[in-house]
Scaffold this active site. Structure first.
Site, mmCIF file in Angstrom:
data_model
loop_
_atom_site.group_PDB
_atom_site.id
_atom_site.type_symbol
_atom_site.label_atom_id
_atom_site.label_comp_id
_atom_site.label_asym_id
_atom_site.label_seq_id
_atom_site.Cartn_x
_atom_site.Cartn_y
_atom_site.Cartn_z
ATOM 1 N N LYS A 185 12.651 4.280 3.224
ATOM 2 C CA LYS A 185 13.329 3.060 2.755
ATOM 3 C C LYS A 185 13.776 3.141 1.300
ATOM 4 O O LYS A 185 14.775 2.536 0.921
ATOM 5 C CB LYS A 185 12.448 1.837 2.970
ATOM 6 C CG LYS A 185 11.174 1.850 2.157
ATOM 7 C CD LYS A 185 10.259 0.701 2.595
ATOM 8 C CE LYS A 185 9.007 0.680 1.767
ATOM 9 N NZ LYS A 185 7.887 0.055 2.463
ATOM 10 N N ARG A 198 -0.659 -9.552 3.610
ATOM 11 C CA ARG A 198 0.759 -9.479 3.953
ATOM 12 C C ARG A 198 0.842 -9.638 5.472
ATOM 13 O O ARG A 198 0.258 -10.573 6.002
ATOM 14 C CB ARG A 198 1.409 -8.190 3.426
ATOM 15 C CG ARG A 198 2.933 -8.380 3.245
ATOM 16 C CD ARG A 198 3.635 -7.187 2.631
ATOM 17 N NE ARG A 198 3.737 -6.070 3.572
ATOM 18 C CZ ARG A 198 4.354 -4.922 3.276
ATOM 19 N NH1 ARG A 198 4.914 -4.752 2.092
ATOM 20 N NH2 ARG A 198 4.411 -3.946 4.162
HETATM 21 C C1 LIG Z 1 6.837 0.854 2.583
HETATM 22 C C2 LIG Z 1 5.848 0.844 3.658
HETATM 23 C C3 LIG Z 1 5.038 1.964 3.857
HETATM 24 C C4 LIG Z 1 5.073 3.169 2.942
HETATM 25 O O1 LIG Z 1 4.318 2.877 1.814
HETATM 26 P P1 LIG Z 1 4.214 3.888 0.582
HETATM 27 O O2 LIG Z 1 3.285 3.224 -0.347
HETATM 28 O O3 LIG Z 1 5.601 4.027 0.029
HETATM 29 O O4 LIG Z 1 3.694 5.178 1.093
HETATM 30 C C5 LIG Z 1 4.138 1.935 4.913
HETATM 31 N N1 LIG Z 1 4.048 0.857 5.721
HETATM 32 C C6 LIG Z 1 4.815 -0.227 5.564
HETATM 33 C C7 LIG Z 1 4.650 -1.375 6.486
HETATM 34 C C8 LIG Z 1 5.738 -0.280 4.519
HETATM 35 O O5 LIG Z 1 6.483 -1.377 4.347
#
Ligand SMILES: *Cc1c(COP(=O)(O)O)cnc(C)c1O
Length: 360
Positions: A39, A134
Site C-alpha cells: 500500500k 482498530r
Molecule cells: C498496513 C497493514 C499491514 C502492514 O503493516 P506494516 O506495519 O507496514 O508491516 C498489515 N495489516 C494491515 C491490516 C494493514 O493495514
C-alpha cells in the site's frame, strides 16, 4: 536516467528485493506465509512485482484500485485486501481479491452473496481485536460471533482469523495477545472441525519471530514497512538485518543564507495553526529546500548528512539549520534523507515527488 526533477525519491530495487528475501526466509523457516503489503507504493507495479518475485507468497494492499491495477498489469497474485472492505466496493472487489479481511457479519454475508452470484470463490479471514482498538470483533465475543457467521455461510470459505496490533492503540504484540488469538483459534477449530489459518502480524511482530518467542500456530504475516524501509515504527527500531537505504528522498537547495535564529516582528500562528517557538542562538547558517508539507511529513525526515537540523516546513519550503554541518551548501545542491513510515507514505502519495526506480 532522463530529465528527472526534484523533489524525487529513489527506490533501490536490489535493496527492496534483499529486504523481501530476508523477511520471507525468516517467515518461511517458521512455517509462516508472507503477504507483502504494497500500500505504501500507491499501485506501483514494478515494486509489487519485485516484492512478489522475491519471496512474498501473496500481495496485500489496502486500496482496491491498486489491486485492480496490479491484476490488469499481469502481476501475480493471490491478492489480499488488507483493509476491511467498503460495502460499495464489494461487487468490484469480488472479481480481483482472493482473500478478504473482515470484521462484521453483515459484510461477510454480503461477500458470500455476491461471490455466489458470480461463482467466484474467495476466502475470508475474520479479524479479532485483541486490544489495539482498530478493526476486528472484540476478543471476548469472537468465538460466538465467528461461529454464528460460519454457520450462515453458503458459498465462501472461512479460512481463518487474524489480528492487527500497533495501529491505533500502539499495542505491541506479546505472548499474551497472540495466545488470546490462538485460544480463539483452538476453540473455533473444535466447533468447525477444520484447521484455521492465523494471520497474526505486521512488521512489529517480526521481533517475536527473530527471538523465537512467537507461539506456534500463527500461519501468516502481513508485512509492509519492514520491506520498504527496514524499520519498525511501533517497535521504534531499525531492523538490523534489513537495509534502511531502499527508499531515499532527494530535495534541491533553493536558498543559502545566514539569518538570525529569532524572527523580527510580532509572532502569530504559522500556516498550520502552530505557534512557533524560537531559541536565540545568534546568527545561523541556513538553507531552504524546495519541498514542504505537500510532499513529506517534515518531522519524519532523517537527513543522511550529519549536522543538519530541520527547523520548519511550510507547504512548499523546508528550512534547515546547517551551522553544525561541515559541508558548504550551494544553491542547486541536492540533500538526501531517509524517511519514517508516515513521511514515506506522504512522499509516495504526493504527485509532486517523482519516483525513480534504481538498481543497487
Ligand atoms: C498496513 C497493514 C499491514 C502492514 O503493516 P506494516 O506495519 O507496514 O508491516 C498489515 N495489516 C494491515 C491490516 C494493514 O493495514
Amino acid at each position: 536516467m532522463s530529465s528527472s526533477t526534484f523533489p524525487r525519491m529513489t527506490i533501490d530495487i536490489d535493496l527492496l528485493a534483499y529486504n523481501v528475501q530476508k523477511i520471507s526466509r525468516l517467515c518461511h523457516e517458521n512455517g509462516i506465509e508472507l503477504v507483502g503489503v504494497t500500500k505504501l507504493s500507491v499501485g506501483n507495479s514494478q515494486i509489487a512485482r519485485v516484492i512478489r518475485q522475491n519471496g512474498a507468497d501473496k500481495l496485500g494492499d489496502s486500496r482496491l484500485k491498486n489491486i485492480v491495477k496490479f491484476s490488469q498489469e499481469g502481476i501475480a497474485g493471490p491478492y489480499q485486501l488488507v483493509r476491511i472492505p467498503m460495502l460499495s466496493e464489494l461487487p468490484m472487489a469480488i472479481k480481483y481479491v482472493d482473500e478478504f479481511l473482515v470484521s462484521m457479519p453483515q459484510v461477510v454475508y454480503e461477500i458470500d452473496t455476491i461471490a455466489r452470484e458470480v461463482q467466484r470463490n474467495v476466502e475470508v479471514i475474520y479479524m479479532v481485536d485483541v486490544g489495539d482498538l482498530r478493526e476486528g470483533v472484540w476478543f471476548e465475543r469472537a468465538v460466538e460471533e465467528i461461529y454464528e457467521v460460519y454457520k450462515n455461510l453458503t458459498f465462501i470459505n472461512l479460512k481463518g482469523i487474524g489480528t492487527n496490533v500497533g495501529c491505533y492503540g500502539g499495542v505491541l504484540p506479546t505472548k499474551e495477545n497472540v495466545d488470546t488469538l490462538l485460544s480463539i483459534k483452538k476453540e473455533l477449530e473444535r466447533l468447525l472441525g477444520y484447521e484455521l489459518a492465523v494471520s497474526g502480524g505486521s512488521t512489529v511482530t517480526l521481533k517475536m519471530l527473530e527471538e523465537g518467542k512467537l507461539p506456534k500456530g500463527v500461519t501468516q504475516f502481513r508485512i509492509g514497512e519492514g520491506i520498504f524501509l527496514g524499520t519498525d515504527a511501533t517497535g521504534d527500531r531499525d531492523i538490523p538485518y534489513l537495509s534502511q537505504d531502499t527508499v531515499i528522498l532527494e530535495a534541491e537547495v533553493i536558498e543559502v543564507d545566514q539569518k538570525p535564529s529569532v524572527p523580527v516582528g510580532n509572532i502569530g500562528k504559522d500556516a498550520f495553526g502552530r505557534t512557533p517557538h524560537f531559541e536565540n542562538k545568534g546568527m545561523r547558517k541556513r538553507i531552504i529546500l524546495a519541498i514542504g508539507e505537500q510532499d513529506v511529513k517534515p518531522d519524519g525526515l532523517k537527513p543522511i548528512e550529519k549536522g543538519l537540523e530541520i527547523l520548519h516546513a511550510s507547504s512548499d519550503h523546508l528550512i534547515i539549520d546547517t551551522t553544525n554541518s561541515e559541508k558548504t551548501f550551494r544553491v542547486g545542491d541536492v540533500v538526501k534523507f531517509r524517511m519514517n513510515y508516515g513521511c514515506a507514505l506522504r512522499a509516495f502519495t504526493s504527485p509532486h515527488v517523482e519516483k525513480v526506480i534504481v538498481n543497487g
